[in-house]
Design a protein around this motif. Structure first.
Motif, PDB file in Angstrom:
ATOM      1  N   UNK A 413       0.826  -1.209   0.000  1.00 38.37           N
ATOM      2  CA  UNK A 413       0.000   0.000   0.000  1.00 38.37           C
ATOM      3  C   UNK A 413       0.860   1.258   0.000  1.00 38.37           C
ATOM      4  N   UNK A 414       1.980   1.215   0.703  1.00 40.97           N
ATOM      5  CA  UNK A 414       2.877   2.377   0.702  1.00 40.97           C
ATOM      6  C   UNK A 414       3.434   2.627  -0.697  1.00 40.97           C
ATOM      7  N   UNK A 415       3.905   1.569  -1.359  1.00 43.65           N
ATOM      8  CA  UNK A 415       4.489   1.726  -2.692  1.00 43.65           C
ATOM      9  C   UNK A 415       3.449   2.217  -3.696  1.00 43.65           C
ATOM     10  N   UNK A 416       2.220   1.731  -3.556  1.00 49.52           N
ATOM     11  CA  UNK A 416       1.178   2.158  -4.489  1.00 49.52           C
ATOM     12  C   UNK A 416       0.774   3.613  -4.229  1.00 49.52           C
ATOM     13  N   UNK A 446       8.859  10.372 -15.094  1.00 53.55           N
ATOM     14  CA  UNK A 446       8.847  10.277 -16.549  1.00 53.55           C
ATOM     15  C   UNK A 446       8.974   8.849 -17.053  1.00 53.55           C
ATOM     16  N   UNK A 447       9.258   7.940 -16.126  1.00 51.42           N
ATOM     17  CA  UNK A 447       9.302   6.529 -16.548  1.00 51.42           C
ATOM     18  C   UNK A 447       7.901   6.005 -16.880  1.00 51.42           C
ATOM     19  N   UNK A 448       6.857   6.735 -16.466  1.00 52.54           N
ATOM     20  CA  UNK A 448       5.492   6.326 -16.757  1.00 52.54           C
ATOM     21  C   UNK A 448       4.981   6.939 -18.062  1.00 52.54           C
ATOM     22  N   UNK A 449       5.847   7.633 -18.803  1.00 52.92           N
ATOM     23  CA  UNK A 449       5.433   8.244 -20.063  1.00 52.92           C
ATOM     24  C   UNK A 449       6.051   7.471 -21.230  1.00 52.92           C
ATOM     25  N   UNK A 450       5.340   7.436 -22.316  1.00 49.68           N
ATOM     26  CA  UNK A 450       5.915   6.841 -23.526  1.00 49.68           C
ATOM     27  C   UNK A 450       5.718   7.800 -24.697  1.00 49.68           C
ATOM     28  N   UNK A 451       6.646   7.710 -25.605  1.00 49.83           N
ATOM     29  CA  UNK A 451       6.664   8.609 -26.766  1.00 49.83           C
ATOM     30  C   UNK A 451       6.033   7.887 -27.948  1.00 49.83           C
ATOM     31  N   UNK A 452       5.069   8.526 -28.556  1.00 51.12           N
ATOM     32  CA  UNK A 452       4.362   7.920 -29.692  1.00 51.12           C
ATOM     33  C   UNK A 452       4.474   8.868 -30.886  1.00 51.12           C
ATOM     34  N   UNK A 453       4.903   8.319 -32.025  1.00 47.27           N
ATOM     35  CA  UNK A 453       5.020   9.110 -33.265  1.00 47.27           C
ATOM     36  C   UNK A 453       3.936   8.671 -34.247  1.00 47.27           C
ATOM     37  N   UNK A 454       3.172   9.612 -34.725  1.00 49.31           N
ATOM     38  CA  UNK A 454       2.115   9.331 -35.703  1.00 49.31           C
ATOM     39  C   UNK A 454       2.424  10.087 -36.987  1.00 49.31           C
ATOM     40  N   UNK A 468       2.153   5.420 -19.939  1.00 50.17           N
ATOM     41  CA  UNK A 468       2.481   4.051 -20.351  1.00 50.17           C
ATOM     42  C   UNK A 468       1.818   3.092 -19.358  1.00 50.17           C
ATOM     43  N   UNK A 469       0.582   2.690 -19.671  1.00 50.89           N
ATOM     44  CA  UNK A 469      -0.179   1.840 -18.763  1.00 50.89           C
ATOM     45  C   UNK A 469       0.487   0.488 -18.540  1.00 50.89           C
ATOM     46  N   UNK A 470       1.126  -0.038 -19.579  1.00 54.93           N
ATOM     47  CA  UNK A 470       1.787  -1.343 -19.434  1.00 54.93           C
ATOM     48  C   UNK A 470       2.970  -1.251 -18.470  1.00 54.93           C
ATOM     49  N   UNK A 471       3.671  -0.105 -18.492  1.00 50.58           N
ATOM     50  CA  UNK A 471       4.793   0.100 -17.573  1.00 50.58           C
ATOM     51  C   UNK A 471       4.287   0.159 -16.128  1.00 50.58           C
ATOM     52  N   UNK A 472       3.164   0.850 -15.928  1.00 49.52           N
ATOM     53  CA  UNK A 472       2.589   0.958 -14.585  1.00 49.52           C
ATOM     54  C   UNK A 472       2.139  -0.401 -14.084  1.00 49.52           C
ATOM     55  N   UNK A 473       1.468  -1.164 -14.965  1.00 46.49           N
ATOM     56  CA  UNK A 473       0.991  -2.489 -14.569  1.00 46.49           C
ATOM     57  C   UNK A 473       2.150  -3.430 -14.240  1.00 46.49           C
ATOM     58  N   UNK A 474       3.222  -3.337 -15.024  1.00 43.98           N
ATOM     59  CA  UNK A 474       4.390  -4.194 -14.772  1.00 43.98           C
ATOM     60  C   UNK A 474       5.030  -3.873 -13.431  1.00 43.98           C
ATOM     61  N   UNK A 475       5.090  -2.604 -13.100  1.00 38.52           N
ATOM     62  CA  UNK A 475       5.707  -2.209 -11.838  1.00 38.52           C
ATOM     63  C   UNK A 475       4.844  -2.607 -10.643  1.00 38.52           C
ATOM     64  N   UNK A 476       3.525  -2.580 -10.830  1.00 36.27           N
ATOM     65  CA  UNK A 476       2.623  -2.952  -9.738  1.00 36.27           C
ATOM     66  C   UNK A 476       2.780  -4.406  -9.329  1.00 36.27           C
ATOM     67  N   UNK A 477       3.234  -5.247 -10.237  1.00 38.13           N
ATOM     68  CA  UNK A 477       3.403  -6.674  -9.932  1.00 38.13           C
ATOM     69  C   UNK A 477       4.342  -6.883  -8.751  1.00 38.13           C
ATOM     70  N   UNK A 478       5.311  -5.978  -8.584  1.00 42.70           N
ATOM     71  CA  UNK A 478       6.351  -6.172  -7.568  1.00 42.70           C
ATOM     72  C   UNK A 478       6.025  -5.467  -6.251  1.00 42.70           C
ATOM     73  N   UNK A 479       4.880  -4.794  -6.187  1.00 44.99           N
ATOM     74  CA  UNK A 479       4.527  -4.071  -4.966  1.00 44.99           C
ATOM     75  C   UNK A 479       4.411  -5.031  -3.785  1.00 44.99           C
ATOM     76  N   UNK A 480       5.073  -4.652  -2.698  1.00 37.38           N
ATOM     77  CA  UNK A 480       5.002  -5.449  -1.472  1.00 37.38           C
ATOM     78  C   UNK A 480       6.027  -6.550  -1.381  1.00 37.38           C
ATOM     79  N   UNK A 481       6.672  -6.875  -2.501  1.00 39.84           N
ATOM     80  CA  UNK A 481       7.649  -7.967  -2.500  1.00 39.84           C
ATOM     81  C   UNK A 481       9.044  -7.446  -2.125  1.00 39.84           C
TER      82      UNK A 481
END
Length: 619
Positions: A413-416, A446-454, A468-481
């Protein structure tokens, strides 16, 4: 006290006179007037015998600390005139007597006497060393500024700036012997517990424009890197830095230290300093404990020999894919408190607001993974190439160890909470349309941002930034461990208890940097820089020894309270007869007085009593 009168006078005046040794000055002062001979005849037939009897009574009271003085005051008398540009205070500090109490136990007077036996010096090394340490603890200043404060100490030592510099050169010359001596003598003050040795590194930046040039040894031709070099620093300052490595024991008392150029990999510093520790404590078998950055393959391998062991933090993100699967496989987890089975799913979903779950909320789950047969552990070893350059390569071979994985709902909970705040900051930066303004770091939002070129065919690309939702989700996996790696077979609870004490070494660095102002370092030569940090290290050792002794008597004084108390313990000279305290009592003063049995909680002090204390410390 003695009788004083003019023996040649027909009607002498009888006085009680006291001799006063105030530092190097010896004076006498009439403290009581008994009256003329003719006046005393009205109350006694033998004025001389009467006065002698009164003086005997005064001496008896003086011995037990009680005396009455008759002092005349002239309110028209001016202060002492000097040629100084600014007026200075006449207050004298006696708080450093408590520090002298512990410094005496280190027997550094004998050390300097031994090292300078064949030298003809015009200054006292022990005196300079003492006041450099006292100044670093009580009122950190540059060496030059400290000279202006020497008159504020009760002893009023007399030495010059050139003496300080010459002493620092001599101290650095005996760098290793000095550190070994401090460890050996500190064991007589507080019994050292070397069963667990904690190691960590920190950086001190220097306010200079460029790094030091390479130094060529005139005798051997060896090329050595200058001490102040550009390197990786958490503060991201564009300044050269010097790296310090520190070993401490399980009570938080430092054992030894090392200094390296700022561009040195901290992983290369642990084993050489550990070898120095083995010389200081021959035949010792201890547990090496450090964070993940100081737990490379070489370090773990070195501490798997000679009866030694290791407990190091293990990054779960850097584990091999096989071990990651074992971590996230929700089975075989147990509660740390009673070893009862539990699942991570249960730990994540129980109602933390239910009072019945408070114990569970403070508890954590753990699992032990045997990693003996795993070849790719995500570790690296340092390999020296033929050209002398050191590179890191994946470690080959089997390293016998266990990895203890823990999960804490409270930590999750602290990490989140921290991450949610960072995401909100990232959203604000996205709104500014300039997220590349600051360089992205591993802990930057800024690690939660991604650059997109159109782009469309033939048109200029449009660059956009988004979360970068995938980056956030990946980091959440390790919360509490959390994970530690060890080659010990002891219960997980004991191993985790040892690892949790690593905070003390961070506290050591904080004390050096914050309380003792380890920087700025007002020196350029590497010898003087090393000597400066030796003084800082000694100050830390003295404080930690004092803290350990206070803890033994069930009292604790924070660095801020200790420094404030010692700094405020000033006295003032009252007509050269006694010194009156200008400070009040406190819990810190009471604790120090009980510990050392030094009577420094009095309102008045006789000069001879203070002189006797100093003489006892320096004998």
């Amino acid at each position: 006290m003695k009788l004083f009168y003019n023996k040649n006078s027909k009607d002498p005046i009888y006085y009680a006179q006291v001799g006063i040794r105030n530092g190097k000055k010896v004076t006498t002062r009439n403290v009581k007037r008994f009256g003329k001979h003719s006046e005393l005849l009205k109350i006694t037939d033998d004025p001389l015998s009467y006065v002698k009897a009164e003086i005997r009574k005064m001496n008896e009271e003086y011995r037990v600390g009680k005396v009455e003085y008759t002092i005349s005051t002239n309110y028209n008398e001016r202060v002492e005139q000097t040629d100084d540009e600014a007026s200075t205070s006449t207050e004298l500090n006696i708080g450093y007597f408590f520090l002298q109490y512990f410094m005496a136990g280190l027997r550094l007077k004998d050390f300097f006497k031994e090292k300078t036996a064949e030298r003809k010096l015009t200054f006292n090394c022990h005196t300079i060393h003492r006041f450099l340490v006292y100044s670093r603890i009580m009122e950190p200043l540059s060496k030059y500024a400290m000279l202006d404060k020497l008159d504020s100490y009760y002893e009023k030592p007399d030495f010059r700036y050139q003496h300080i510099l010459r002493f620092m050169d001599l101290l650095e010359e005996h760098y290793d012997d000095y550190l070994a001596w401090l460890y050996k003598q500190s064991d007589t003050i507080v019994k050292r517990d070397s069963s667990v040795l904690y190691y960590d590194c920190t950086n001190f930046y220097f306010e200079c424009e460029q790094a030091d040039d390479e130094i060529v040894d005139e005798v051997t031709g060896e090329v050595m890197t200058g001490l102040r070099q550009y390197g990786v620093s958490k503060e991201h300052r564009p300044n050269p830095i010097v790296e310090m490595g520190l070993f401490m024991d399980s009570r938080g008392i430092p054992i030894t230290m090392c200094l390296h150029p700022g561009n040195t990999s901290e992983q290369l510093t642990a084993v050489p300093l550990e070898q120095e520790v083995l010389k200081m404590i021959p035949g010792s078998k201890f547990i090496y404990c450090a964070d993940a950055g100081l737990g490379s393959y070489n370090i773990r391998k070195f501490n798997s020999m000679g009866g030694r062991a290791f407990i190091v933090t293990q990054s779960i993100k850097k584990l091999s894919s096989t071990l990651k699967k074992a971590v996230f496989n929700d089975c075989d987890y147990k509660l740390l408190s009673d070893d009862s089975p539990v699942t991570i799913e249960e730990m994540k979903n129980f109602d933390r607001h239910d009072p019945d779950n408070l114990t569970l909320y403070k508890d954590c789950a753990y699992k032990v993974i045997t990693a003996d047969k795993v070849l790719d552990l995500g570790l690296y070893e340092d390999v020296v190439l033929k050209n002398g350059r050191t590179v890191q390569r994946k470690a080959k071979g089997v390293l016998k160890q266990r990895i203890i994985i823990t999960f804490s709902r409270k930590m999750m909970e602290y990490q989140r909470t921290v991450r949610d705040r960072q995401i909100e900051r990232a959203k604000k930066l996205l709104a500014l349309k300039d997220p590349e303004e600051i360089k992205k770091g591993p802990n930057d939002v800024r690690r939660f941002m991604k650059r997109v070129s159109k782009t469309k065919s033939g048109e200029k690309a449009v660059v956009e930034y988004m979360l970068d939702e995938s980056k956030i989700a990946e980091e959440e996996k390790y919360d509490g461990y959390y994970a530690v790696a060890t080659n010990l077979a002891d219960p997980a609870k004991e191993i985790l208890g040892v690892s949790q004490k690593r905070y003390q070494i961070e506290e050591c660095f904080r004390i050096i940097k914050t309380n003792f102002d380890g920087r700025p370092v007002n020196h350029r030569l590497p010898e003087r820089i090393r000597a400066h940090f030796l003084i800082c290290y000694t100050s830390l050792l003295v404080y930690r020894l004092l803290e350990a002794r206070l803890d033994d008597q069930k009292t604790h004084v924070t660095p801020d309270h200790l420094v404030t108390t010692l700094k405020n313990m000033n006295v003032t000279n009252i007509h050269d007869i006694d010194y009156m305290a200008l400070y009040k009592g406190s819990k810190a003063l009471d604790a120090l007085t009980r510990l050392t049995m030094l009577p420094l909680d009095r309102r008045h002090y006789r000069p001879k009593d203070l002189n006797r204390m100093i003489k006892k410390f320096l004998s």
